[in-house]
Enzyme design. Structure first.
Site, PDB file in Angstrom:
ATOM      1  N   SER A  99       0.913  -1.197   0.109  1.00 27.83           N
ATOM      2  CA  SER A  99       0.031  -0.003  -0.002  1.00 27.83           C
ATOM      3  C   SER A  99       0.879   1.359   0.010  1.00 27.83           C
ATOM      4  CB  SER A  99      -0.868   0.079   1.235  1.00 27.83           C
ATOM      5  OG  SER A  99      -1.422   1.482   1.305  1.00 27.83           O
ATOM      6  N   HIS A 116      -1.514  -1.155  -4.295  1.00 28.90           N
ATOM      7  CA  HIS A 116      -2.901  -0.566  -3.590  1.00 28.90           C
ATOM      8  C   HIS A 116      -2.526   0.998  -3.449  1.00 28.90           C
ATOM      9  CE1 HIS A 116      -6.316  -1.246  -1.224  1.00 28.90           C
ATOM     10  NE2 HIS A 116      -5.841  -0.589  -0.255  1.00 28.90           N
ATOM     11  N   HIS A 159      -8.340   2.025  -3.939  1.00 32.60           N
ATOM     12  CA  HIS A 159      -9.343   1.820  -2.850  1.00 32.60           C
ATOM     13  C   HIS A 159      -9.939   3.011  -2.614  1.00 32.60           C
ATOM     14  CE1 HIS A 159      -9.509   0.498   1.845  1.00 32.60           C
ATOM     15  NE2 HIS A 159     -10.936   0.913   1.249  1.00 32.60           N
TER      16      HIS A 159
HETATM   17  C1  DX5 Z   1      -6.303   1.625   5.718  1.00 28.11           C
HETATM   18  C2  DX5 Z   1      -6.014   1.590   4.430  1.00 28.11           C
HETATM   19  C3  DX5 Z   1      -4.954   0.433   4.220  1.00 28.11           C
HETATM   20  C4  DX5 Z   1      -3.689   0.895   4.870  1.00 28.11           C
HETATM   21  C5  DX5 Z   1      -3.164  -0.302   5.306  1.00 28.11           C
HETATM   22  O1  DX5 Z   1      -6.946   2.940   6.032  1.00 28.11           O
HETATM   23  O2  DX5 Z   1      -6.931   1.047   3.579  1.00 28.11           O
HETATM   24  O3  DX5 Z   1      -4.724   0.095   2.934  1.00 28.11           O
HETATM   25  O4  DX5 Z   1      -2.910   1.607   4.014  1.00 28.11           O
HETATM   26  O5  DX5 Z   1      -1.931   0.179   6.028  1.00 28.11           O
HETATM   27  P1  DX5 Z   1      -1.154  -0.805   6.894  1.00 28.11           P
HETATM   28  O6  DX5 Z   1      -0.694  -2.116   6.320  1.00 28.11           O
HETATM   29  O7  DX5 Z   1      -0.157  -0.201   7.550  1.00 28.11           O
HETATM   30  O8  DX5 Z   1      -2.006  -1.340   8.246  1.00 28.11           O
HETATM   31 ZN    ZN Z   2      -6.863   0.291   1.714  1.00 23.75          ZN
END
Ligand code: DX5
Ligand code: ZN
Length: 216
Positions: free
Chosen positions: A8, A33, A67
């Site tokens: 992400s 992502h 997303h």
């Molecule tokens: C949360 C996002 C995630 C986030 C995940 O609001 O939708 O995609 O970037 O980050 P980590 O892996 O650090 O929890």
């Molecule tokens: Zn996300």
């Protein structure tokens, strides 16, 4: 089911975004992502279509999974499609006609996905299961990277896997080497990881290790 690992970009060093996109691509991850936050659906802002376009420019062959944590994703499908989104994920909790918007994403030639927040019961997704390419089960309350994995969300993954053996089921939030294995056991085959992967000095080794662990 094909295993997919998705770094992400939210957890990247924003001062070196292009290099970070290339680092994620070079890790061998299947897709990038990209988290879009509107400061309304979630209490934070991230970035918009320009960053999706940057990813498309610097790493055209690296699949872009977008997303939308937005109250009105319907107003932004075209800008994100134009910027180079390849899958667009919208929340079941969004304030729009979700059936119609899922259909519109496909009509634009993209893959669609539906996302479910931790507090939303899994049966809210049942009416959409024949209209989606992918289901994303949030394993944190969306809005920030770096939060702790909520294992109580995993029975939703199991229920979806039971109902749709061939569906791509993704988890997002607090995913690391250990929690990815729990999610895989529950039935997930796609794993978003932000802070865990971007803090690795050797992202490629971490992606390969995670893929091996969840496929075992
Ligand atoms: C949360 C996002 C995630 C986030 C995940 O609001 O939708 O995609 O970037 O980050 P980590 O892996 O650090 O929890
Ligand atoms: Zn996300």
């Amino acid at each position: 089911m094909k295993t997919e690992i998705l770094p992400s970009l939210l957890a990247a060093d924003f001062g070196r975004l292009a290099d970070e996109i290339l680092r994620a691509e070079a890790s061998g991850a299947e897709a990038l992502h990209l988290d879009i936050m509107d400061a309304h659906f979630v209490p934070n802002l991230s970035f918009g279509p320009d960053v999706v376009a940057l990813a498309a420019k610097v790493a055209p062959g690296f699949y872009r999974n977008v997303h939308l944590m937005m109250t009105r994703p319907d107003l932004y499908l075209e800008p994100f499609a134009k910027a180079g989104a390849q899958t667009i994920q919208i929340h079941v909790e969004a304030d729009c006609d979700v059936h119609a918007e899922l259909k519109r994403i496909r009509a634009m030639g993209l893959k669609n996905a539906i996302v479910i927040n931790p507090e939303t019961p899994v049966d809210h997704l049942f009416p959409y299961l024949d209209e989606i390419d992918e289901a994303l089960v949030m394993t944190v309350h969306p809005g920030y990277g770096g939060q702790a994995f909520i294992a109580e969300c995993l029975p939703k993954v199991t229920e979806l896997r039971k109902r749709r053996p061939a569906l791509d089921i993704m988890v997002d939030g607090g995913v690391n080497a250990e929690t990815a294995v729990q999610a895989a056991k529950a039935g997930a085959n796609q794993f978003v990881a932000g802070s865990y992967l971007f803090r690795q000095p050797d992202m490629k080794a971490a992606v390969e290790a995670m893929r091996a662990e969840v496929s075992a």
